[in-house]
Write a protein that holds these residues in place. Structure first.
Motif, short mmCIF file in Angstrom:
data_model
loop_
_atom_site.label_atom_id
_atom_site.label_comp_id
_atom_site.label_asym_id
_atom_site.label_seq_id
_atom_site.Cartn_x
_atom_site.Cartn_y
_atom_site.Cartn_z
N ASN A 171 39.68 38.47 44.78
CA ASN A 171 38.63 38.87 43.86
C ASN A 171 39.13 39.80 42.77
O ASN A 171 40.02 40.63 42.99
CB ASN A 171 37.50 39.57 44.63
CG ASN A 171 36.80 38.64 45.59
OD1 ASN A 171 36.60 37.47 45.28
ND2 ASN A 171 36.45 39.15 46.75
N HIS A 172 38.55 39.68 41.58
CA HIS A 172 38.84 40.58 40.47
C HIS A 172 38.26 41.96 40.78
O HIS A 172 37.18 42.06 41.40
CB HIS A 172 38.21 40.00 39.19
CG HIS A 172 38.63 40.68 37.94
ND1 HIS A 172 38.04 41.86 37.50
CD2 HIS A 172 39.58 40.36 37.02
CE1 HIS A 172 38.61 42.22 36.35
NE2 HIS A 172 39.54 41.33 36.04
N SER B 115 36.60 43.94 39.07
CA SER B 115 35.27 44.15 38.49
C SER B 115 34.13 43.80 39.44
O SER B 115 33.03 44.34 39.34
CB SER B 115 35.11 43.35 37.19
OG SER B 115 35.22 41.95 37.46
N VAL B 116 34.39 42.88 40.39
CA VAL B 116 33.35 42.49 41.35
C VAL B 116 33.59 43.08 42.73
O VAL B 116 32.88 42.76 43.68
CB VAL B 116 33.26 40.94 41.44
CG1 VAL B 116 32.86 40.35 40.11
CG2 VAL B 116 34.59 40.34 41.92
N LYS C 50 36.26 42.92 33.10
CA LYS C 50 35.55 41.65 33.18
C LYS C 50 36.51 40.54 33.56
O LYS C 50 37.71 40.60 33.29
CB LYS C 50 34.87 41.32 31.85
CG LYS C 50 35.80 41.21 30.66
CD LYS C 50 35.02 40.91 29.38
CE LYS C 50 35.97 40.79 28.18
NZ LYS C 50 35.22 40.47 26.93
N LEU C 51 35.95 39.55 34.21
CA LEU C 51 36.75 38.41 34.67
C LEU C 51 37.10 37.52 33.49
O LEU C 51 36.23 37.04 32.77
CB LEU C 51 35.94 37.63 35.70
CG LEU C 51 36.65 36.48 36.41
CD1 LEU C 51 37.81 37.00 37.22
CD2 LEU C 51 35.65 35.75 37.33
N GLU C 52 38.40 37.34 33.27
CA GLU C 52 38.88 36.49 32.17
C GLU C 52 39.77 35.40 32.73
O GLU C 52 40.46 35.59 33.74
CB GLU C 52 39.65 37.32 31.15
CG GLU C 52 38.81 38.39 30.46
CD GLU C 52 39.63 39.21 29.47
OE1 GLU C 52 40.88 39.09 29.51
OE2 GLU C 52 39.04 39.96 28.68
N TRP D 112 43.55 35.73 34.45
CA TRP D 112 43.84 37.15 34.74
C TRP D 112 44.84 37.31 35.89
O TRP D 112 45.67 38.21 35.87
CB TRP D 112 42.54 37.88 35.07
CG TRP D 112 41.93 37.50 36.40
CD1 TRP D 112 41.05 36.49 36.64
CD2 TRP D 112 42.18 38.13 37.66
NE1 TRP D 112 40.72 36.45 37.98
CE2 TRP D 112 41.40 37.45 38.63
CE3 TRP D 112 42.96 39.20 38.08
CZ2 TRP D 112 41.39 37.80 39.98
CZ3 TRP D 112 42.97 39.56 39.42
CH2 TRP D 112 42.19 38.86 40.35
N ARG D 113 44.77 36.40 36.85
CA ARG D 113 45.65 36.53 38.02
C ARG D 113 47.12 36.34 37.64
O ARG D 113 48.00 37.05 38.13
CB ARG D 113 45.24 35.52 39.08
CG ARG D 113 45.92 35.70 40.42
CD ARG D 113 45.50 34.60 41.38
NE ARG D 113 44.06 34.52 41.49
CZ ARG D 113 43.33 35.31 42.26
NH1 ARG D 113 43.92 36.23 42.98
NH2 ARG D 113 42.02 35.17 42.31
#
Length: 331
Positions: free
Chosen positions: A135-136, A138-139, A291-293, A296-297
């Motif tokens: 999970n990112h 942000s969450v 924020k999820l972009e 990103w990983r």
């Protein structure tokens, strides 16, 4: 409560060409086994190397000989060899007239070399290691830390529940099914320094590399080897740290947050010895922020890998050891 960056402070008290001594104070908020004291050794050696071409810690091997206590301590640094690519140092942390920690450190230059044949595995190569957290940040939802850890108000984390669930799945494997390899347990989390004046630096990495739930703690109650571990202490005997890259300084990465992933495969007698392999990763944002972009990983990278051997001992021994009555070298 003192932020980690201040708790790692060391002061040079003497120096000649190939040796130096640094005074430090073991802070009561952070003194828990290897997590903190090795960081002070790294901080002293980083200062020692600051005016050389080999400024970056590359590899550390440490042996923890005796328990440390809150109060003054001393780090003694000596040059063992200076080469073209690396400088080898030895460093001891002493307290009360005894060597508590002894280590060997390799320093070099982590600046990527331009041109030539690339010698790094990175995205998009299918052989490159990717961030193992699902999970990112942000969450991510913050989890409570153990109140026994005095630094619990200075640090927060969010554990990866999907990784923890895989441990439960292993326990459901049918007894009559042949298992090839496998075994052990894994854990992962986003981990963050909460004070805005704090920061992650090379001397912080041994601390983060020891911030995980170990194998005895992750075993289910149905596993006989887990019995009684709630009243146990898990002292680290040896630790190695390999720095894969410099800590990110770009605004594209969080300055106080890292990703942690650990796996442990073996738990054996005597003394419930167990291993741990920990990866320390960059983070795209603080917990609950950003924020999820897309992609990103793939932008995240491994800062360091940390391996250790630890024991499973009665908590009563920890209390006696803290008062200087016994040390693990006498086991």
């Amino acid at each position: 409560m003192v932020p980690l960056v201040r708790a790692l402070y060391v002061l040079e008290t003497s120096r000649c060409s190939e040796t130096a001594t640094y005074a430090t104070e073991l802070n009561g908020s952070w003194v828990i086994g290897s997590r903190y004291t090795l960081g002070q050794v790294v901080e002293a050696c980083t200062q020692f190397q600051s005016e050389t071409v080999h400024k970056d810690p590359i590899h550390i091997t440490a042996h923890f000989l005796r328990a440390t206590n809150v109060g003054p301590a001393e780090v003694r640094v000596s040059v063992q060899k200076i080469g073209k690519n690396f400088t080898n140092l030895s460093a001891d942390l002493a307290q009360g007239g005894h060597t508590r920690l002894t280590s060997h450190l390799i320093f070099g230059d982590l600046t990527p070399v331009p041109g030539g044949i690339p010698r790094s595995l990175a995205s998009p190569s299918p052989y490159a290691r990717r961030l193992p957290l699902l999970n990112h940040p942000s969450v991510a939802i913050r989890d409570g830390m153990r109140r026994a850890w005095r630094f619990h108000s200075l640090l927060s984390w969010s554990m990866d529940q999907t990784i923890l669930a895989r441990n439960a799945m292993r326990s459901q494997t049918r007894a009559d099914t042949e298992i090839i390899g496998g075994g052990g347990a894994e854990w992962g989390a986003w981990c963050e320094l909460t004070r805005t004046e704090d920061e992650i630096k090379p001397s912080s990495i041994p601390f983060f590399g020891d911030m995980f739930l170990n194998l005895p703690s992750l075993l289910p109650d149905s596993e006989p080897a887990s019995q009684g571990t709630s009243d146990c202490w898990f002292p680290t005997v040896t630790m190695t740290v390999e720095f894969k890259a410099r800590i990110p300084s770009s605004r594209d990465y969080a300055s106080r947050t890292v990703g942690l992933y650990s796996e442990s495969r073996f738990l054996t007698d005597p003394h419930g010895r167990h291993n741990a392999h920990v990866e320390v990763w960059s983070a795209p944002s603080a917990i609950g922020q950003g924020k999820l972009e897309a992609g990103w990983r793939d932008k995240q990278y491994c800062i360091a890998v940390v391996d250790q051997m630890a024991l499973t001992l009665p908590m009563d021994l920890n209390r006696r050891q803290g008062s200087g009555k016994k040390d693990i070298t006498k086991l």
